[in-house]
Design a protein around this motif. Structure first.
Motif, PDB file in Angstrom:
ATOM      1  N   VAL A 207       1.058  -1.219   0.301  1.00 34.35           N
ATOM      2  CA  VAL A 207       0.042   0.017  -0.065  1.00 34.35           C
ATOM      3  C   VAL A 207       0.872   1.111   0.187  1.00 34.35           C
ATOM      4  CG1 VAL A 207      -2.018   1.344   1.094  1.00 34.35           C
ATOM      5  CG2 VAL A 207      -1.894  -0.944   1.783  1.00 34.35           C
ATOM      6  N   MET A 208       0.369   1.793  -1.192  1.00 30.98           N
ATOM      7  CA  MET A 208       1.557   3.750  -1.424  1.00 30.98           C
ATOM      8  C   MET A 208       0.535   4.673  -0.392  1.00 30.98           C
ATOM      9  SD  MET A 208       3.227   3.774  -4.467  1.00 30.98           S
ATOM     10  CE  MET A 208       4.364   4.521  -3.884  1.00 30.98           C
ATOM     11  N   ASP A 209       1.124   5.422   0.017  1.00 32.47           N
ATOM     12  CA  ASP A 209       0.850   7.000   0.461  1.00 32.47           C
ATOM     13  C   ASP A 209       1.532   7.699   0.578  1.00 32.47           C
ATOM     14  OD1 ASP A 209      -1.661   8.765   1.319  1.00 32.47           O
ATOM     15  OD2 ASP A 209      -1.277   8.218   3.648  1.00 32.47           O
ATOM     16  N   ASP A 210       2.052   8.515  -0.091  1.00 33.24           N
ATOM     17  CA  ASP A 210       2.534   9.733  -0.476  1.00 33.24           C
ATOM     18  C   ASP A 210       3.640   9.507  -0.746  1.00 33.24           C
ATOM     19  OD1 ASP A 210       0.321  12.083   0.428  1.00 33.24           O
ATOM     20  OD2 ASP A 210       0.870  11.486   2.939  1.00 33.24           O
ATOM     21  N   GLY A 211       3.465   9.068  -1.672  1.00 31.44           N
ATOM     22  CA  GLY A 211       5.366   7.886  -2.667  1.00 31.44           C
ATOM     23  C   GLY A 211       6.093   7.597  -1.719  1.00 31.44           C
ATOM     24  N   ARG A 212       5.502   7.024  -0.610  1.00 36.22           N
ATOM     25  CA  ARG A 212       6.317   5.652  -0.411  1.00 36.22           C
ATOM     26  C   ARG A 212       5.352   4.810  -0.029  1.00 36.22           C
ATOM     27  NH1 ARG A 212       7.204  10.342   2.603  1.00 36.22           N
ATOM     28  NH2 ARG A 212       9.311  11.480   3.333  1.00 36.22           N
ATOM     29  N   ILE A 213       5.601   3.670   0.469  1.00 32.46           N
ATOM     30  CA  ILE A 213       5.218   1.823   0.207  1.00 32.46           C
ATOM     31  C   ILE A 213       5.130   2.183   2.375  1.00 32.46           C
ATOM     32  CG2 ILE A 213       5.392  -0.096   1.364  1.00 32.46           C
ATOM     33  CD1 ILE A 213       4.971   0.902  -2.133  1.00 32.46           C
ATOM     34  N   VAL A 214       3.595   2.333   2.692  1.00 33.74           N
ATOM     35  CA  VAL A 214       3.675   1.788   3.865  1.00 33.74           C
ATOM     36  C   VAL A 214       3.474   0.662   4.331  1.00 33.74           C
ATOM     37  CG1 VAL A 214       2.738   4.014   3.831  1.00 33.74           C
ATOM     38  CG2 VAL A 214       1.034   2.832   3.601  1.00 33.74           C
ATOM     39  N   TRP A 215       2.507  -0.080   3.681  1.00 34.50           N
ATOM     40  CA  TRP A 215       2.404  -1.017   4.050  1.00 34.50           C
ATOM     41  C   TRP A 215       2.861  -2.516   3.295  1.00 34.50           C
ATOM     42  CZ3 TRP A 215      -0.733  -5.328   3.582  1.00 34.50           C
ATOM     43  CH2 TRP A 215      -0.833  -6.249   4.420  1.00 34.50           C
ATOM     44  N   THR A 216       3.096  -3.831   4.125  1.00 34.12           N
ATOM     45  CA  THR A 216       3.277  -4.855   2.695  1.00 34.12           C
ATOM     46  C   THR A 216       2.964  -5.754   3.507  1.00 34.12           C
ATOM     47  OG1 THR A 216       5.576  -5.152   3.626  1.00 34.12           O
ATOM     48  CG2 THR A 216       5.242  -3.526   1.584  1.00 34.12           C
ATOM     49  N   GLY A 217       2.245  -7.175   3.141  1.00 33.52           N
ATOM     50  CA  GLY A 217       2.179  -7.954   3.866  1.00 33.52           C
ATOM     51  C   GLY A 217       0.942  -9.097   2.462  1.00 33.52           C
ATOM     52  N   PRO A 218       0.778 -10.003   2.851  1.00 32.10           N
ATOM     53  CA  PRO A 218      -0.246 -11.011   2.658  1.00 32.10           C
ATOM     54  C   PRO A 218      -1.834  -9.786   2.212  1.00 32.10           C
ATOM     55  CG  PRO A 218      -0.053 -12.009   4.843  1.00 32.10           C
ATOM     56  CD  PRO A 218       0.778 -10.575   4.809  1.00 32.10           C
ATOM     57  N   MET A 219      -2.160 -10.408   0.870  1.00 30.59           N
ATOM     58  CA  MET A 219      -3.072  -9.561   0.182  1.00 30.59           C
ATOM     59  C   MET A 219      -4.496 -10.258   0.769  1.00 30.59           C
ATOM     60  SD  MET A 219      -4.823  -7.726  -2.025  1.00 30.59           S
ATOM     61  CE  MET A 219      -6.036  -6.764  -1.151  1.00 30.59           C
ATOM     62  N   SER A 220      -4.577 -11.243   1.395  1.00 29.98           N
ATOM     63  CA  SER A 220      -5.763 -11.742   2.484  1.00 29.98           C
ATOM     64  C   SER A 220      -5.983 -11.756   3.334  1.00 29.98           C
ATOM     65  CB  SER A 220      -5.426 -13.663   3.120  1.00 29.98           C
ATOM     66  OG  SER A 220      -3.957 -13.790   3.451  1.00 29.98           O
ATOM     67  N   GLU A 221      -4.718 -10.633   4.450  1.00 26.65           N
ATOM     68  CA  GLU A 221      -4.786  -9.954   5.363  1.00 26.65           C
ATOM     69  C   GLU A 221      -5.372  -8.883   5.282  1.00 26.65           C
ATOM     70  OE1 GLU A 221      -1.829  -8.584   8.631  1.00 26.65           O
ATOM     71  OE2 GLU A 221      -0.823  -9.554   7.584  1.00 26.65           O
ATOM     72  N   LEU A 222      -5.126  -8.246   4.225  1.00 23.16           N
ATOM     73  CA  LEU A 222      -5.163  -6.551   3.890  1.00 23.16           C
ATOM     74  C   LEU A 222      -7.015  -7.057   3.485  1.00 23.16           C
ATOM     75  CD1 LEU A 222      -5.501  -3.688   3.392  1.00 23.16           C
ATOM     76  CD2 LEU A 222      -4.371  -3.957   1.556  1.00 23.16           C
ATOM     77  N   ALA A 223      -7.230  -7.915   2.820  1.00 26.56           N
ATOM     78  CA  ALA A 223      -8.638  -8.376   2.493  1.00 26.56           C
ATOM     79  C   ALA A 223      -9.468  -8.553   3.881  1.00 26.56           C
ATOM     80  CB  ALA A 223      -8.792  -8.726   0.954  1.00 26.56           C
ATOM     81  N   THR A 224      -9.341  -8.604   4.516  1.00 29.28           N
ATOM     82  CA  THR A 224      -9.901  -9.418   6.031  1.00 29.28           C
ATOM     83  C   THR A 224     -10.055  -8.465   6.757  1.00 29.28           C
ATOM     84  OG1 THR A 224      -8.199 -10.727   6.229  1.00 29.28           O
ATOM     85  CG2 THR A 224     -10.013 -12.063   4.954  1.00 29.28           C
ATOM     86  N   ASP A 225      -9.425  -7.289   6.515  1.00 32.32           N
ATOM     87  CA  ASP A 225      -9.302  -6.740   8.113  1.00 32.32           C
ATOM     88  C   ASP A 225     -10.105  -5.147   7.928  1.00 32.32           C
ATOM     89  OD1 ASP A 225      -8.354  -4.705  10.407  1.00 32.32           O
ATOM     90  OD2 ASP A 225      -6.364  -5.906  10.253  1.00 32.32           O
ATOM     91  N   ALA A 226     -11.457  -5.051   8.304  1.00 32.02           N
ATOM     92  CA  ALA A 226     -12.019  -3.559   7.451  1.00 32.02           C
ATOM     93  C   ALA A 226     -11.171  -2.238   7.812  1.00 32.02           C
ATOM     94  CB  ALA A 226     -13.327  -3.353   7.778  1.00 32.02           C
ATOM     95  N   GLY A 227     -10.462  -2.642   9.037  1.00 34.23           N
ATOM     96  CA  GLY A 227      -9.850  -1.081   9.712  1.00 34.23           C
ATOM     97  C   GLY A 227      -8.987  -1.133   9.576  1.00 34.23           C
ATOM     98  N   LEU A 228      -8.207  -2.031   9.029  1.00 26.80           N
ATOM     99  CA  LEU A 228      -6.996  -1.976   8.439  1.00 26.80           C
ATOM    100  C   LEU A 228      -6.942  -1.361   7.473  1.00 26.80           C
ATOM    101  CD1 LEU A 228      -3.569  -2.335   8.627  1.00 26.80           C
ATOM    102  CD2 LEU A 228      -4.193  -4.219   7.585  1.00 26.80           C
ATOM    103  N   GLN A 229      -7.856  -1.339   6.612  1.00 34.04           N
ATOM    104  CA  GLN A 229      -8.600  -1.398   5.138  1.00 34.04           C
ATOM    105  C   GLN A 229      -8.430   0.695   5.338  1.00 34.04           C
ATOM    106  OE1 GLN A 229     -11.546  -3.161   3.521  1.00 34.04           O
ATOM    107  NE2 GLN A 229     -10.606  -5.359   4.108  1.00 34.04           N
TER     108      GLN A 229
END
Length: 240
Positions: A207-229
């Motif tokens: 995940v990018m924000d303001d020209g930097r990578i701010v998070w990396t991890g399994p897509m499944s983790e991001l897809a199932t965590d609404a708060g993280l999204q």
């Protein structure tokens, strides 16, 4: 992550007077689909264009398959096995579909077996093989754009929003073709705003924000965590 096929280390990219990428650190694993996500304007397209060499870096390094390609020309990166699908499609409207595909095969003539595989992935291209690309529909042009990157086997595909503005049936066709690429062992870095596609195809996410990578991890983790999204991108995939 061990031995990624693509690695960006502290990459800074300027476009005119604007400092777009501000120290991007990104690793793309082999044989998997990595989704590059984030809100509009955070640097996702610039990251792909920098990785393929359309934009030069002010600082940092780009390594492809362990080799430093930071100063390597775009055409040479393509010959090394990187395919690129731009958001604006990048097809030649006055040329036929066949001629577009022929030009895309940088290592020599389009191999018949590869052509037939592309016809299976994108049936309309067989129908319009001899037609000018400019006469295709928007969805068919996007199919051709992706097919051009597939004209010969690549080790890495950089693909920018392939399903943007397309009808669901064509999105399904696109997703099927990308899934088939993955089964062939290709590595894919994919910018995608359709989160249903991202969830279906992605193995990893950055995940990018303001020209930097701010998070990396399994897509499944991001897809199932609404708060993280919500925290990373200000939205919830559950609503898409």
């Amino acid at each position: 992550m061990s031995d990624p096929i693509l690695r960006l280390e502290g990459v800074h990219t300027d476009i005119a007077q604007y400092h777009i990428l501000q120290g991007v650190d990104l690793e793309v694993p082999r044989g998997a689909v990595t989704m590059l996500l984030g809100r509009n304007g955070v640097g996702k397209t610039t990251t792909l264009r920098t990785a393929i060499g359309h934009w030069g870096t002010r600082a940092g390094r780009i390594l492809f398959d362990g080799e430093d390609v930071t100063a390597t020309k775009t055409a040479d990166r393509a010959r090394m096995g990187i395919g690129y699908v731009p958001e604006d499609m990048g097809i030649f409207s006055d040329l036929t579909v066949e001629e577009n595909m022929t030009l895309a095969a940088v290592s020599g003539p389009l191999v018949p077996a590869r052509r037939d595989w592309i016809f299976g992935a994108f049936p309309p291209l067989r129908t319009f093989w001899k037609s000018p690309a400019g006469t295709l529909s928007g969805g068919q042009k996007q199919m051709l754009s992706i097919a051009r990157a597939m004209a010969e086997e690549r080790r890495l595909y950089l693909i920018d929003e392939p399903t943007k503005g397309l009808a669901p049936a064509i999105v399904s066709t696109m997703a099927g073709a990308l899934r088939e690429l993955k089964t062939q062992g290709a590595s894919i870095l994919l910018v995608e705003q359709n989160f249903a596609v991202a969830k279906a195809l992605g193995d990893h996410a950055a995940v990018m924000d303001d020209g930097r990578i701010v998070w990396t991890g399994p897509m499944s983790e991001l897809a199932t965590d609404a708060g993280l999204q919500e925290r990373l991108m200000g939205l919830s995939m559950e609503a898409t």
